[in-house]
Write an enzyme that holds these catalytic residues in place. Structure first.
Site, PDB file in Angstrom:
ATOM      1  CG  ASN A  38      -0.120   8.860   4.224  1.00 40.03           C
ATOM      2  OD1 ASN A  38       0.788   9.655   3.984  1.00 40.03           O
ATOM      3  ND2 ASN A  38      -0.534   8.603   5.462  1.00 40.03           N
ATOM      4  CD1 TRP A  39       3.065   7.372  -1.570  1.00 37.16           C
ATOM      5  CD2 TRP A  39       4.215   9.012  -2.564  1.00 37.16           C
ATOM      6  NE1 TRP A  39       2.865   7.266  -2.925  1.00 37.16           N
ATOM      7  CE2 TRP A  39       3.556   8.264  -3.566  1.00 37.16           C
ATOM      8  CE3 TRP A  39       5.002  10.097  -2.950  1.00 37.16           C
ATOM      9  CZ2 TRP A  39       3.661   8.562  -4.927  1.00 37.16           C
ATOM     10  CZ3 TRP A  39       5.107  10.401  -4.303  1.00 37.16           C
ATOM     11  CH2 TRP A  39       4.447   9.633  -5.278  1.00 37.16           C
ATOM     12  CE  LYS A  40       1.621   5.833   6.813  1.00 39.73           C
ATOM     13  NZ  LYS A  40       1.395   4.980   7.943  1.00 39.73           N
ATOM     14  CG  HIS A  73      -2.436   9.560   9.322  1.00 42.51           C
ATOM     15  ND1 HIS A  73      -1.638   8.885  10.208  1.00 42.51           N
ATOM     16  CD2 HIS A  73      -2.655   8.710   8.284  1.00 42.51           C
ATOM     17  CE1 HIS A  73      -1.383   7.680   9.716  1.00 42.51           C
ATOM     18  NE2 HIS A  73      -1.987   7.548   8.552  1.00 42.51           N
ATOM     19  CD  GLU A 129       1.640   7.215  10.774  1.00 42.78           C
ATOM     20  OE1 GLU A 129       2.039   8.011   9.910  1.00 42.78           O
ATOM     21  OE2 GLU A 129       1.504   5.989  10.551  1.00 42.78           O
ATOM     22  CD  GLU A 138      -5.880   5.621   7.631  1.00 41.01           C
ATOM     23  OE1 GLU A 138      -5.503   5.085   6.597  1.00 41.01           O
ATOM     24  OE2 GLU A 138      -5.164   6.390   8.295  1.00 41.01           O
ATOM     25  N   GLY A 170       0.084   0.039   9.502  1.00 43.51           N
ATOM     26  CA  GLY A 170       1.503  -0.319   9.461  1.00 43.51           C
ATOM     27  C   GLY A 170       1.844  -1.555  10.266  1.00 43.51           C
ATOM     28  CB  SER A 191      -2.347  -3.643   7.083  1.00 38.94           C
ATOM     29  OG  SER A 191      -1.442  -3.156   8.059  1.00 38.94           O
ATOM     30  N   GLY A 194      -0.924   3.123   3.012  1.00 40.19           N
ATOM     31  CA  GLY A 194       0.399   3.564   3.466  1.00 40.19           C
ATOM     32  C   GLY A 194       1.484   2.749   2.783  1.00 40.19           C
ATOM     33  N   GLY A 195       1.966   1.728   3.479  1.00 38.12           N
ATOM     34  CA  GLY A 195       3.112   0.947   3.015  1.00 38.12           C
ATOM     35  C   GLY A 195       3.004   0.464   1.576  1.00 38.12           C
TER      36      GLY A 195
END
Ligand code: PEP
Length: 249
Positions: A9-11, A95, A97, A167, A173, A212, A233-234
């Site tokens: 997920n490149w956000k 998600h 967010e 999640e 993150g 993470s 993510g990251g």
């Protein structure tokens, strides 16, 4: 045996140039990924670029969100049928967010799930508890509520066409990962709750972990019996790290 799946997920990250570099890097190492389907979810505006770069490869791609509405006067939104134009296989739904920054309720998430299915997209349905909810011993109640909203609107069989991502919000993150045992416990809870209504479906359902996940913890998380891959993510923004996670699957 459930197939492993690792989705990046490149956000809201990247540029046309950096995304090309990232895709080139992932593709260069893809032959070393033996056990997982590999998926990337770029920002909407880069879907055309990703679709062109990955057409004919073993990788799939998806969007990070969609509108629950069909085409129409919904400024700034993206319809499911637009995602079809770019051959998206997956779409991330619910998600944390989106739930926390954009007010997506369980009901909206359930409606988005319905819209995705209607257009042949595979939802990656995110569920997870806040730290305060975990500390108040409400993890299972929160996950049950989030899942039940989707099942109530779509029916249990609708889960056949999707993937679930557990999640824990406190791990996204933050660099804090759920331990393999903590994650496994929630994954087993999700599977058993679904098994109570549909045992065969529950056995086939892919349940990803997200929060993470990194090259150094991916193998032990994905070795747990109910963890079928990761939503990343990251670490999905660096080809070497993303590939290392895919290889750990
Ligand atoms: C995510 O946002 O889905 C996620 C898992 O992020 P990170 O890997 O950065 O914690």
């Amino acid at each position: 045996m459930r197939q492993k799946l690792v989705a990046g997920n490149w956000k809201m990250n990247g540029s046309a140039a950096s995304i090309q570099t990232l895709l080139d890097g992932i593709q260069a190492g893809l032959a070393s990924v033996k056990n997982a389907e590999v998926v990337v979810c770029p920002p909407f505006v880069y879907l055309a670029q990703v679709a062109q770069a990955l057409a004919g490869t073993s990788m799939a791609w998806g969007a990070q969100n969609l509108s629950k509405e069909a085409l129409g006067a919904f400024t700034g939104e993206i319809a499911a049928q637009m995602l079809n134009d770019f051959q998206c296989k997956y779409v991330i739904i619910g998600h944390s967010e989106r739930r926390s920054f954009y007010g997506e309720t369980d009901q909206i998430v359930a409606e988005k799930y319905a819209t995705a299915l209607k257009h042949g997209l595979k939802p990656i349905l995110c569920v997870g508890e806040l730290l305060s909810e975990r500390e108040a011993d409400q993890t299972e109640a929160v996950i049950a509520r989030q899942l039940d909203a989707v099942i109530a609107l779509n029916g249990i069989d609708a889960l056949n066409q999707g993937v679930i991502a557990y999640e824990p919000v406190w791990a996204i993150g933050t660099g804090k990962t759920a331990s393999p045992e903590q994650a496994q416990a929630v994954h087993a809870f999700i599977r058993s709750r679904i098994a109570a209504q549909a045992p065969d479906l529950a056995q086939k359902l892919q349940i990803l972990y997200g929060g993470s996940m990194k090259p150094d913890n991916a193998a032990e998380l994905m070795a747990m019996p109910d963890i079928d891959g990761g939503l990343i993510g990251g670490a999905a923004l660096k080809a070497a790290d993303f590939l290392a996670i895919c290889q750990a699957a």
